[in-house]
Design a protein around this motif. Sequence first.
Motif, PDB file in Angstrom:
ATOM      1  N   GLY A   1      -2.911  -6.779   1.218  1.00 18.19           N
ATOM      2  CA  GLY A   1      -2.612  -8.047   0.781  1.00 18.19           C
ATOM      3  C   GLY A   1      -1.241  -8.592   0.402  1.00 18.19           C
ATOM      4  N   LEU A   2      -0.508  -7.855  -0.509  1.00  8.51           N
ATOM      5  CA  LEU A   2       0.659  -8.054  -0.995  1.00  8.51           C
ATOM      6  C   LEU A   2       1.761  -7.909   0.133  1.00  8.51           C
ATOM      7  N   VAL A   3       1.534  -6.965   0.772  1.00 12.81           N
ATOM      8  CA  VAL A   3       2.713  -6.472   1.905  1.00 12.81           C
ATOM      9  C   VAL A   3       2.621  -7.624   2.781  1.00 12.81           C
ATOM     10  N   SER A   4       1.568  -7.842   3.407  1.00 13.90           N
ATOM     11  CA  SER A   4       1.207  -8.910   4.432  1.00 13.90           C
ATOM     12  C   SER A   4       1.552 -10.140   4.174  1.00 13.90           C
ATOM     13  N   GLY A   5       1.222 -10.685   2.783  1.00 16.33           N
ATOM     14  CA  GLY A   5       1.451 -11.936   2.584  1.00 16.33           C
ATOM     15  C   GLY A   5       3.141 -12.074   2.232  1.00 16.33           C
ATOM     16  N   ALA A   6       3.742 -11.131   1.709  1.00 19.32           N
ATOM     17  CA  ALA A   6       5.249 -11.046   1.707  1.00 19.32           C
ATOM     18  C   ALA A   6       5.711 -11.245   2.840  1.00 19.32           C
ATOM     19  N   CYS A   7       5.600 -10.539   3.824  1.00 19.38           N
ATOM     20  CA  CYS A   7       5.920 -10.192   5.318  1.00 19.38           C
ATOM     21  C   CYS A   7       5.785 -11.622   5.993  1.00 19.38           C
ATOM     22  N   PHE A   8       4.667 -12.078   5.904  1.00 21.95           N
ATOM     23  CA  PHE A   8       4.366 -13.548   6.504  1.00 21.95           C
ATOM     24  C   PHE A   8       5.066 -14.684   5.988  1.00 21.95           C
ATOM     25  N   ALA A   9       5.232 -14.572   4.655  1.00 20.08           N
ATOM     26  CA  ALA A   9       6.410 -15.374   3.767  1.00 20.08           C
ATOM     27  C   ALA A   9       7.691 -15.357   4.469  1.00 20.08           C
ATOM     28  N   ASP A  10       8.079 -14.246   4.601  1.00 14.81           N
ATOM     29  CA  ASP A  10       9.505 -13.978   5.177  1.00 14.81           C
ATOM     30  C   ASP A  10       9.696 -14.464   6.467  1.00 14.81           C
ATOM     31  N   PHE A  11       8.535 -14.423   7.367  1.00 23.34           N
ATOM     32  CA  PHE A  11       8.676 -14.887   8.372  1.00 23.34           C
ATOM     33  C   PHE A  11       8.752 -16.737   8.655  1.00 23.34           C
ATOM     34  N   GLY A  12       8.683 -17.176   7.323  1.00 21.20           N
ATOM     35  CA  GLY A  12       8.769 -18.742   7.404  1.00 21.20           C
ATOM     36  C   GLY A  12       7.375 -19.367   7.002  1.00 21.20           C
ATOM     37  N   HIS A  13       6.385 -18.549   7.040  1.00 19.40           N
ATOM     38  CA  HIS A  13       5.134 -19.275   6.719  1.00 19.40           C
ATOM     39  C   HIS A  13       5.017 -19.682   5.212  1.00 19.40           C
ATOM     40  N   ASP A  14       4.196 -20.503   4.782  1.00 23.13           N
ATOM     41  CA  ASP A  14       3.872 -20.870   3.465  1.00 23.13           C
ATOM     42  C   ASP A  14       2.486 -19.852   3.350  1.00 23.13           C
ATOM     43  N   VAL A  15       2.674 -19.171   2.088  1.00 19.03           N
ATOM     44  CA  VAL A  15       1.688 -18.340   1.741  1.00 19.03           C
ATOM     45  C   VAL A  15       1.231 -18.429   0.320  1.00 19.03           C
ATOM     46  N   VAL A  16      -0.201 -18.273   0.188  1.00 18.04           N
ATOM     47  CA  VAL A  16      -0.560 -18.199  -1.025  1.00 18.04           C
ATOM     48  C   VAL A  16      -1.510 -17.041  -1.436  1.00 18.04           C
ATOM     49  N   CYS A  17      -1.082 -16.110  -2.139  1.00 17.79           N
ATOM     50  CA  CYS A  17      -2.052 -14.816  -2.429  1.00 17.79           C
ATOM     51  C   CYS A  17      -2.831 -15.112  -3.839  1.00 17.79           C
ATOM     52  N   VAL A  18      -4.222 -14.629  -3.378  1.00 20.41           N
ATOM     53  CA  VAL A  18      -5.235 -14.964  -4.360  1.00 20.41           C
ATOM     54  C   VAL A  18      -5.485 -13.535  -4.881  1.00 20.41           C
ATOM     55  N   ASP A  19      -5.901 -13.849  -6.265  1.00 20.91           N
ATOM     56  CA  ASP A  19      -6.544 -12.281  -6.850  1.00 20.91           C
ATOM     57  C   ASP A  19      -7.325 -12.813  -8.183  1.00 20.91           C
ATOM     58  N   LYS A  20      -8.408 -12.294  -8.423  1.00 18.22           N
ATOM     59  CA  LYS A  20      -9.012 -12.476  -9.654  1.00 18.22           C
ATOM     60  C   LYS A  20      -8.417 -11.782 -11.059  1.00 18.22           C
ATOM     61  N   ASP A  21      -7.766 -10.924 -10.538  1.00 19.75           N
ATOM     62  CA  ASP A  21      -6.948 -10.301 -11.693  1.00 19.75           C
ATOM     63  C   ASP A  21      -5.902 -10.879 -12.215  1.00 19.75           C
ATOM     64  N   ALA A  22      -6.118 -11.809 -13.311  1.00 18.91           N
ATOM     65  CA  ALA A  22      -5.030 -12.648 -14.102  1.00 18.91           C
ATOM     66  C   ALA A  22      -3.809 -12.024 -14.323  1.00 18.91           C
ATOM     67  N   GLY A  23      -4.157 -10.622 -14.776  1.00 17.14           N
ATOM     68  CA  GLY A  23      -3.065  -9.667 -15.398  1.00 17.14           C
ATOM     69  C   GLY A  23      -2.151  -9.436 -14.157  1.00 17.14           C
ATOM     70  N   LYS A  24      -2.736  -8.876 -13.068  1.00 21.78           N
ATOM     71  CA  LYS A  24      -1.918  -8.520 -11.982  1.00 21.78           C
ATOM     72  C   LYS A  24      -1.158  -9.547 -11.485  1.00 21.78           C
ATOM     73  N   ILE A  25      -1.716 -10.809 -11.363  1.00 21.74           N
ATOM     74  CA  ILE A  25      -0.934 -11.945 -10.882  1.00 21.74           C
ATOM     75  C   ILE A  25       0.339 -12.264 -11.678  1.00 21.74           C
ATOM     76  N   ALA A  26       0.075 -12.031 -13.083  1.00 20.23           N
ATOM     77  CA  ALA A  26       1.186 -12.559 -13.923  1.00 20.23           C
ATOM     78  C   ALA A  26       2.093 -11.449 -13.989  1.00 20.23           C
ATOM     79  N   ALA A  27       1.834 -10.105 -13.510  1.00 22.87           N
ATOM     80  CA  ALA A  27       2.661  -9.139 -13.425  1.00 22.87           C
ATOM     81  C   ALA A  27       3.566  -9.328 -12.043  1.00 22.87           C
ATOM     82  N   ILE A  28       3.044  -9.609 -11.073  1.00 17.92           N
ATOM     83  CA  ILE A  28       3.695 -10.029  -9.791  1.00 17.92           C
ATOM     84  C   ILE A  28       4.775 -10.987 -10.008  1.00 17.92           C
TER      85      ILE A  28
END
Length: 439
Positions: free
Chosen positions: A12-39
Amino acid sequence: MKITMIGTGYVGLVSGACFADFGHDVVCVDKDAGKIAAIESGRMPIFEPGLDHLVGSNAAAGRLTFTTDLAAGVKGADAIFIAVGTPSRRGDGHADLSYVYAAAKEIAEALDGPTVIVTKSTVPVGTGDEVERIVREARPDLDIQVVSNPEFLREGAAIGDFKRPDRVVVGTTGNERAIDVMAQVYRPLNLNQAPVMFTGRRTAELIKYAANAFLATKITFINEMADLCEAVGAEVQDVSRGIGLDNRIGSKFLHAGPGYGGSCFPKDTLALVKTGQDYDTPIRIVETVVQVNDLRKRAMGRKIVKALGGEARGKTVALLGLTFKPNTDDMRDAPSLAIVQALEDAGARIVAYDPEGMAVAAPLMPGVSMAKDAYEAAAGADALVLVTEWDAFRALDLKRLAASMNGAVLVDLRNIYPRREAEAAGFALTRVGGKGISA
């Protein structure tokens, strides 16, 4: 396009970052608030070369955002990718699809308009049918299409694989809107002329498993050839090169070693075996591959004990490399786990060093002492074992290592060092699949 990625794990993270690098607007969703904050603070949950920069640059540009709010994340999305885990289910080896189905239900309940839901997670044949049933049951009022888009990312080279793929596989039910949306999602790859294959949905699901099973079979085949080479006095590296030069076979995945591990091959081969059994079409080759690979990893421990003269009790063994492959911190089904267990059962003390994997490995092997580098690991050891072929281990000062050790045993499970070089440094060398005279 607006893309939503459910799950910020490896895929999910690799794909989302690469899609964004292509120019798409990407939102990554995860239930783990700690993981999101760390990223969001720049700390990646996995080690993948270049990922921190890719995430940081696209987040700074506003193309990549992160949230724990699924409803907000899927709002207005053209395509929603499910990239959650599908681990092997305990007891029977089937892929655990509970996370996929839960995500599908939550997505459907949160949608505010028509969209395409894309299964990116590795799932058995027929999963897309069940996802579609779940979605349509929850939202019969919306035009929601379900697509399969398996990933083919190699850990340690995932960004390059995503941006310059051998192929992109998209499985649909033939709906024109779904096909058009997926064509637009991958349009940035047109410049690279990467082939985008549109197939049936069940076909796409099977392609992923078939690909991984075939690669696992190549690895297992050359490992068995290595055992035969040792028995008859042949050299497996020459055998590998000799057959790999045949373009019908190819040289990739023909490197003898301690067996495959990681997040994909072990669970995907098991899942394919179970699928074959469920449909009464047993896949005997893959069943054997699974069994042989499990035995292979345990046999490496015995190989090390034999190199020590048949007795490991009270001796110190230094392991170089713990992760299942280089350029990752992934310890899932790593051969080192079975090797450590076998050596500990034989009474050995173990010291290890890995450039990236020690933090993940330490809780899995509490009896192993972790060193700061290869030279510290080897100091005072009776045997030195090369387990993972990190670049940092390809040009070690063998004389310095040998001088610091109590013993002079080098077990090279990746065939990195030629025999003449190891013996010139004072080592008694044990390799995989031959003596290495020609290496």
